[in-house]
Enzyme design. Structure first.
Site, mmCIF file in Angstrom:
data_model
loop_
_atom_site.group_PDB
_atom_site.id
_atom_site.type_symbol
_atom_site.label_atom_id
_atom_site.label_comp_id
_atom_site.label_asym_id
_atom_site.label_seq_id
_atom_site.Cartn_x
_atom_site.Cartn_y
_atom_site.Cartn_z
ATOM 1 N N HIS A 80 50.919 30.899 -133.960
ATOM 2 C CA HIS A 80 49.609 30.292 -134.136
ATOM 3 C C HIS A 80 49.119 30.415 -135.775
ATOM 4 C CE1 HIS A 80 49.015 34.505 -134.016
ATOM 5 N NE2 HIS A 80 47.975 34.612 -134.765
ATOM 6 N N CYS A 81 50.055 30.938 -136.842
ATOM 7 C CA CYS A 81 49.604 31.082 -138.019
ATOM 8 C C CYS A 81 50.685 30.290 -139.033
ATOM 9 C CB CYS A 81 49.971 32.618 -138.399
ATOM 10 S SG CYS A 81 48.814 33.842 -137.765
ATOM 11 N N LEU A 82 51.747 30.460 -139.138
ATOM 12 C CA LEU A 82 52.283 29.859 -140.315
ATOM 13 C C LEU A 82 52.594 28.412 -140.404
ATOM 14 C CD1 LEU A 82 55.561 32.398 -141.085
ATOM 15 C CD2 LEU A 82 53.086 32.302 -141.909
#
Length: 420
Positions: A261-263
């Protein structure tokens, strides 16, 4: 600061650990989520997140101070509300619809003296330019003045047993000094250390810096890896050697791409904001995105070449993929590069079987058969592809028994093993 009732909107990888930790710290917690099946599981003591064991969830429920629910009416009379909902990309632009819905749904229960904190990753300005006017218009209250508003970026690292919510420093901010004091006081009950910054914009940018730093450095190593393989250089050994330098170097490892869900998302928020606000490209971010998005195709191409060297074609081959989650020792399949690799291999005519001890059956990609890691499965495969290197698997046996191994995580050794 005494907080009696906490509402956490979103009971996923970020919200659930916060909710359970808050119960353990003595707070009364309402865990809100619109996914009724998720709420039902939580209510029965069934945790779907590795970082929260069934024992911890059951203990929280047993206190009577954790109430998982999909009914916003249960938020009435809250003291603090934390919004931890997804902020995905849609056609390359931030989708803040989940934040907007959460703000609209909680607004009827916002009252003088309460505190609302956004944790969802977003671009600088979201808390004050989107969430604040939404809440003010819906309630007729003002912040600062009537209620407190702040931002604190989540730093959850799924599967990390060393750095957990409670011992990872927590960046905190508020729209004014009083709001900052409220936000800081709340999190001091939850975590061991807080780091206060001057504004919500600084806190919002902090999160984007952290993940953009990782995205850019992973892309650098991935591009080096692609070049090194063609130059005949062992990039893994070079990285290990460089890591012996005690200053000025931080090791990053190559892999089949980035996920979670981030990078794949957060750096795009930053480049989108820079382009929208300043009218120019954020070239480092865009180049890093391009390189990391290219890695699944690179893995497929390398596997195809490796099979050809073995006198086999990819079309019609039986392949055993090790790991489907985006990160080892978790079930998280969000934007996993392994899923794209599997789809590309299937499109080229390969039969895919996969070893995935964590992910739930309904998250497994169509056309992929999940199997146990056995010597018979390895022996029956034309090639083994290590994509997600979960611990506890017998990589020594894979290297010993497989006809051919393409290892994108540097876990196997043997005469038939080729590394990314």
């Amino acid at each position: 600061m005494s907080v009696e009732k906490l509402v956490v909107i979103g009971q996923g990888y970020v919200g659930l650990p916060l909710a359970i930790r808050a119960v353990e710290a003595g707070l009364d917690v309402v865990g809100l989520d619109l996914d009724d099946s998720r709420i039902k599981r939580l209510g029965s003591g069934d945790s779907f997140i590795e970082d929260i064991s069934t024992a911890r969830l059951t203990a929280a429920l047993a206190t009577g101070r954790y109430r998982p629910t999909s009914d916003y009416g249960d938020a009435k009379d809250f003291d603090v509300c934390v919004i931890s909902v997804p902020t995905p990309l849609r056609d390359g632009a931030p989708d803040l619809s989940y934040v907007e819905h959460a703000g609209t749904a909680i607004a009827p229960y916002v009252r003088p003296g309460c505190t609302v904190i956004l944790e969802s990753t977003t671009y600088p300005g979201t808390t004050e330019e989107l969430l604040r006017p939404l809440l003010e218009e819906a309630t007729g209250l003002q912040s600062p003045g009537d209620f407190h508003l702040g931002y604190s970026p989540e730093r959850i690292d799924p599967g990390n047993a060393t750095w957990r919510l409670e011992n990872t420093p927590k960046v905190v901010s508020g729209v004014d000094r009083d709001a900052l004091a409220r936000v800081d006081g709340f999190y001091r009950r939850i975590v061991e250390q807080t780091v206060a910054v001057d504004s919500t914009r600084v806190a919002e940018l902090t999160k984007l810096i952290e993940n953009t730093f990782r995205q850019v450095n992973i892309a650098l190593i991935n591009e080096l890896t692609m070049c090194a393989s063609e130059l005949g250089v062992d990039v893994w050994q070079a990285i290990d050697a460089a890591s012996t330098k005690p200053f000025g170097f931080m090791p990053f490892k190559p892999g089949p791409g980035v996920g979670g869900h981030c990078l794949p998302i957060d750096p795009c928020y930053l480049s989108w904001q820079v382009k929208r606000t300043l009218g120019r490209q954020f070239r480092f971010v865009e180049l890093a995105n391009d390189i990391n998005h290219e890695m699944p195709q690179h893995v497929v191409q390398r596997l195809m070449v490796g099979l050809n060297k073995q006198g086999r074609t990819l079309n019609g081959s039986r392949l055993l993929m090790v790991g489907l989650a985006y990160k080892k020792n978790t079930a998280d399949m969000r934007d996993s590069p392994a899923v794209e690799v599997a789809a590309r291999l299937r499109a080229l005519g390969a039969e895919i079987r996969a070893v995935e001890p964590y992910a739930e059956p309904h998250h497994i990609p169509a056309g992929v058969t999940v199997v146990e890691l056995t010597e018979a499965e390895v022996d029956a495969a034309d090639a083994v592809l290590v994509v997600t290197d979960h611990d506890g698997l017998d990589y020594e046996m894979i290297g010993r028994s497989a006809k051919y191994v393409f290892d994108s995580r540097n876990r196997c050794s043997g005469r038939t093993v080729e590394r990314l």
